[in-house]
Design a protein around this motif. Sequence first.
Motif: not given
Length: 266
Positions: A216-231
Amino acid sequence: MKRTSVKNVIIILFLTMAALLSAFVPAGERSPKFKMRRVVIDAGHGGKDPGTMGSRSKEKDVALAIALKVGNYIQQYVPDVEVIYTRKTDVFIELKERANIANRNKADLFVSIHCNAVRGSNAYGTETYVMGSNHFERNFDVVKRENSVMLQEDGYKENYDGFDPNSPESYMMVNLMQKAYFANSLSLAQKVENDFKTRLNRHSRGVKQLPLYVLWTTSMPSVLIETGFLSNSNEERYLNSENGQAYIASAIYRSIKAYKEEVEAF
């Protein structure tokens, strides 16, 4: 409402209006053709903040390895796009500074790379987040985990104007800023998850919305990718393998390239 909260609302409203007005082109004029020139690749966590933990690995190390590979693919195959990293080594970068790096450099895209974990569960698969508040209550544990990194920072109360990552009330005003970039963020997120599913045969848990601070604080299109579960032992093994990291990075790279072609076509 606290004075700092009022100040934050005013700032967010101002920036949102500026972003919307910047897209307005008077009749008879044509805006310059958009070119995606700069992308920020953010390896989550780092330094004193290990992120989630597997039986033999830490999120900060896996995220960094994948992030560097993504950047290398972009530099190699899309040389007209500049790659900026929030970190290239095992150092602690404040959440606020991650967004600041993207904003200072006037990036056209922000991609944050992470790994998931749920103790006592066999959960597996990938998820990609965009800024939003759908199903906020259901996913509040994830929100707290990713945003609570700020609690490790010196003077975090002053730096974040009293924002409390563990308080649902703190999230009430944060949804305005990224509305101007929601459609493009969603487009990239869908491309990432589709590539994971169709090209890598990974289990996609879908595209989701959460009020994550770096989004929400980046002034451009943004994504956060969860690549898998280490658990998950199988996913941890895959995420730590050279082939697994290369496949994940290539999927993210292909999605960024496809997104670039899409936004530059208009």
